[in-house]
Write a protein that holds these residues in place. Structure first.
Motif, PDB file in Angstrom:
ATOM      1  N   VAL A 196      -2.241  -7.108   0.156  1.00  0.00           N
ATOM      2  CA  VAL A 196      -3.193  -6.375  -0.697  1.00  0.00           C
ATOM      3  C   VAL A 196      -3.670  -7.250  -1.865  1.00  0.00           C
ATOM      4  N   PHE A 197      -4.718  -6.766  -2.492  1.00  0.00           N
ATOM      5  CA  PHE A 197      -5.101  -7.321  -3.787  1.00  0.00           C
ATOM      6  C   PHE A 197      -5.355  -6.163  -4.731  1.00  0.00           C
ATOM      7  N   ALA A 198      -5.183  -6.436  -6.007  1.00  0.00           N
ATOM      8  CA  ALA A 198      -5.411  -5.394  -7.008  1.00  0.00           C
ATOM      9  C   ALA A 198      -6.838  -5.515  -7.507  1.00  0.00           C
ATOM     10  N   PRO A 199      -7.600  -4.398  -7.517  1.00  0.00           N
ATOM     11  CA  PRO A 199      -9.001  -4.475  -7.961  1.00  0.00           C
ATOM     12  C   PRO A 199      -9.137  -4.973  -9.398  1.00  0.00           C
ATOM     13  N   ASP A 200      -8.117  -4.722 -10.218  1.00  0.00           N
ATOM     14  CA  ASP A 200      -8.211  -5.176 -11.615  1.00  0.00           C
ATOM     15  C   ASP A 200      -7.757  -6.625 -11.776  1.00  0.00           C
ATOM     16  N   GLY A 201      -7.459  -7.302 -10.650  1.00  0.00           N
ATOM     17  CA  GLY A 201      -7.124  -8.720 -10.713  1.00  0.00           C
ATOM     18  C   GLY A 201      -5.730  -9.024 -11.221  1.00  0.00           C
ATOM     19  N   SER A 202      -4.913  -7.989 -11.449  1.00  0.00           N
ATOM     20  CA  SER A 202      -3.551  -8.251 -11.917  1.00  0.00           C
ATOM     21  C   SER A 202      -2.772  -8.919 -10.787  1.00  0.00           C
ATOM     22  N   GLY A 203      -1.851  -9.788 -11.160  1.00  0.00           N
ATOM     23  CA  GLY A 203      -1.165 -10.658 -10.201  1.00  0.00           C
ATOM     24  C   GLY A 203      -0.167  -9.931  -9.311  1.00  0.00           C
ATOM     25  N   PRO A 204       1.006 -10.517  -9.082  1.00  0.00           N
ATOM     26  CA  PRO A 204       1.981  -9.913  -8.168  1.00  0.00           C
ATOM     27  C   PRO A 204       2.349  -8.495  -8.603  1.00  0.00           C
ATOM     28  N   ILE A 205       2.607  -7.647  -7.619  1.00  0.00           N
ATOM     29  CA  ILE A 205       2.839  -6.231  -7.894  1.00  0.00           C
ATOM     30  C   ILE A 205       4.182  -6.011  -8.587  1.00  0.00           C
ATOM     31  N   LEU A 208       0.839  -1.210   0.000  1.00  0.00           N
ATOM     32  CA  LEU A 208       0.000   0.000   0.000  1.00  0.00           C
ATOM     33  C   LEU A 208       0.874   1.261   0.000  1.00  0.00           C
ATOM     34  N   GLY A 209       1.822   1.336   0.934  1.00  0.00           N
ATOM     35  CA  GLY A 209       2.747   2.482   0.968  1.00  0.00           C
ATOM     36  C   GLY A 209       3.627   2.517  -0.270  1.00  0.00           C
ATOM     37  N   THR A 210       3.968   1.334  -0.766  1.00  0.00           N
ATOM     38  CA  THR A 210       4.796   1.246  -1.973  1.00  0.00           C
ATOM     39  C   THR A 210       4.057   1.821  -3.170  1.00  0.00           C
ATOM     40  N   LEU A 248      -6.415  -3.267   0.721  1.00  0.00           N
ATOM     41  CA  LEU A 248      -5.873  -4.134   1.768  1.00  0.00           C
ATOM     42  C   LEU A 248      -6.651  -5.443   1.852  1.00  0.00           C
ATOM     43  N   ASN A 249      -5.909  -6.516   1.996  1.00  0.00           N
ATOM     44  CA  ASN A 249      -6.493  -7.808   2.315  1.00  0.00           C
ATOM     45  C   ASN A 249      -6.511  -7.901   3.841  1.00  0.00           C
ATOM     46  N   MET A 250      -7.682  -7.557   4.430  1.00  0.00           N
ATOM     47  CA  MET A 250      -7.722  -7.375   5.883  1.00  0.00           C
ATOM     48  C   MET A 250      -7.432  -8.664   6.639  1.00  0.00           C
ATOM     49  N   GLU A 251      -7.717  -9.787   6.004  1.00  0.00           N
ATOM     50  CA  GLU A 251      -7.423 -11.060   6.689  1.00  0.00           C
ATOM     51  C   GLU A 251      -5.911 -11.193   6.923  1.00  0.00           C
ATOM     52  N   SER A 252      -5.132 -10.887   5.891  1.00  0.00           N
ATOM     53  CA  SER A 252      -3.677 -10.961   6.030  1.00  0.00           C
ATOM     54  C   SER A 252      -3.147  -9.878   6.958  1.00  0.00           C
TER      55      SER A 252
END
Ligand code: MG
Length: 356
Positions: free
Chosen positions: A312-321, A279-281, A339-343
Motif C-alpha cells: 500500500v501507499f498512504a495518500p498523505d505521503g506518510s512513510g512506513p505504517i 489494508l486489513g490492518t 493498494l499499490n497494485m503493482e506490488s
C-alpha cells in the motif's frame, strides 16, 4: 495475495465465494453497508453464513463497502463509527518462535530484545510444540513434564530479556486438553503474562470456563469465533479475560465493533487477532480507535516487513505504517491507505489473479 489476504484463511474458496456474492449486491447502494451485509448473511444461513469461509468472504466485502462509504462521505473511516478514543493504535509484535529456527530460549530473547529496542511495548511468543521430541503420544493433547519445561525456559528467557514492564503474551494455538492447559497456566504465573492465548479449542465454553476458573493467568480467546453470536455464550459465562476477534474474519468492521461493545458490558478488553496486509490492518485500526475497551492489536509481519509495506501507499505521503510499535490513525477518506497494485499483482498467488 501470497501471504496476506484481507479476507483471510481458506483463501482459495473465498475468491470463488466473493465472485459469486458480487451479483447479489449489484443495484444496491454500497453506502448502506450494514444492509448489504445483513442481506448477504441472512440469505445464506442455509449455506454456512454462521462461521468459517462464508464469514471470511463476507468480512472482506464488508470492509471494501466501508472504504467506499467513507470515501463517498469524504471522511476517515473512524469518523463514520462515532469518532476516535485514541490517535494511535498500540501493537504487539507476534514473535513466533524467535530468531532461531529451533525456537531456542536465546533466539526468543534476542528477538524480544530487538523489538523492545524498536519501540514495541507488547510481544507475543508461541510456546506450543506439536512435534516436541519428548512427546509420549503424537496424537493426544496432553503436555508432559519435558514439554512444560521447554515452555517455561522460553518464557523465562524472554521475560528476563525484556524486564517486568513490557507486556508479554503466549499462544497455545488451541492444542491442549483441560488438565494440560491448567498445568501450563500454573507454570506461567511467575512471568506475569498479559494473557495466555487459546489454551484449549474454541468449541466448548464450559471447558474454557473451567480453565479460566483454575488459572491466575488471564485467558484470551476469540480468533476462531465468528459474529456476535459466536461470542455470546463466552461473554455470558465470563469464560475469558480478554477477547481477540479477528476483524477481517469474524464478520467485518462493524460486527467487530459490536462484539467489542458487548465485551465492554462485562469490562472485558478487546485485543484483536490479525494476520493481514496493511489494508486489513488499517481497517482493523479504525475499529480499535472507535471502542473504549481496546487493549492492543496484533502485528504479524515482522519477517516480511518490506513486502508487507509495499502492498500500500498512504495518500498523505506518510512513510512506513508501523512506527515505534504503533500505527497512527490516518485522516485520509476511507480506510486511509491505497493498494499499490503493482506490488499486489507481483505477490498474487499463481492462478488466483487479483480483484480489480
Ligand atoms: Mg493465536
Amino acid at each position: 495475495m501470497r501471504r496476506h489476504h484481507e479476507a483471510k484463511d481458506g483463501a482459495a474458496a473465498i475468491v470463488e465465494l466473493i465472485s459469486e456474492l458480487k451479483a447479489e449486491l449489484v443495484g444496491e447502494d454500497p453506502r448502506n453497508v450494514e444492509h448489504c451485509w445483513d442481506k448477504l448473511r441472512r440469505r445464506h444461513v442455509f449455506s454456512g453464513a454462521q462461521e468459517g469461509v462464508f464469514l471470511i468472504a463476507l468480512s472482506g466485502i464488508e470492509i471494501a463497502l466501508w472504504d467506499l462509504a467513507a470515501k463517498a462521505a469524504g471522511q476517515a473511516l473512524y469518523r463514520m463509527l462515532g469518532g476516535k478514543f485514541r490517535d494511535r493504535i498500540r501493537l504487539y509484535a507476534d514473535c513466533g518462535d524467535g530468531d532461531d529456527p529451533s525456537g531456542s530460549p536465546e533466539g526468543c530473547a534476542a528477538r524480544a530484545q530487538r523489538l523492545v529496542n524498536e519501540g514495541f511495548t507488547a510481544l507475543k511468543f508461541d510456546i506450543d510444540a506439536v512435534q516436541h521430541p519428548a512427546k509420549f503420544d503424537a496424537a493426544n493433547h496432553t503436555a508432559n513434564g519435558a514439554e512444560l519445561r521447554s515452555m517455561v525456559e522460553r518464557v523465562a528467557a524472554v521475560r528476563k530479556a525484556i524486564g517486568p514492564d513490557v507486556d508479554l503474551c503466549v499462544d497455545l494455538h488451541a492444542r491442549y486438553d483441560v488438565p494440560s492447559a491448567c498445568r501450563i497456566a500454573w507454570e506461567m504465573e511467575p512471568f506475569k503474562l498479559l494473557w495466555l492465548e487459546e489454551p484449549i479449542p474454541a468449541e466448548n465454553v464450559d471447558a474454557l470456563r473451567q480453565v479460566r476458573a483454575r488459572s491466575r493467568t488471564p485467558i484470551c480467546v476469540g480468533e476462531n469465533l465468528y459474529l456476535r453470536w459466536g461470542f455470546r455464550e463466552l461473554l455470558q459465562q465470563q469464560a475469558a479475560d480478554v477477547i481477540m476477534p479477528d476483524v477481517p474474519k469474524c464478520g467485518g468492521r462493524a460486527e467487530s465493533k459490536k462484539i467489542a461493545n458487548l465485551a465492554e458490558i462485562y469490562y472485558i478488553p478487546f485485543a484483536p487477532h490479525l494476520v493481514s496486509t496493511p489494508l486489513g490492518t488499517m481497517a482493523t485500526c479504525h475499529t480499535c480507535a472507535a471502542v473504549p475497551n481496546f487493549l492492543v492489536l496484533e502485528w504479524h509481519a515482522l519477517e516480511e516487513r518490506d513486502v508487507w509495506d509495499s502492498y500500500v501507499f498512504a495518500p498523505d505521503g506518510s512513510g512506513p505504517i508501523v512506527k515505534d510499535g504503533h500505527i497512527s490513525l490516518p485522516d485520509a477518506p476511507g480506510v486511509g491507505v491505497e493498494l499499490n497494485m503493482e506490488s499486489v499483482r507481483r505477490n498474487a498467488a499463481p492462478g488466483f489473479g487479483v480483484f480489480e
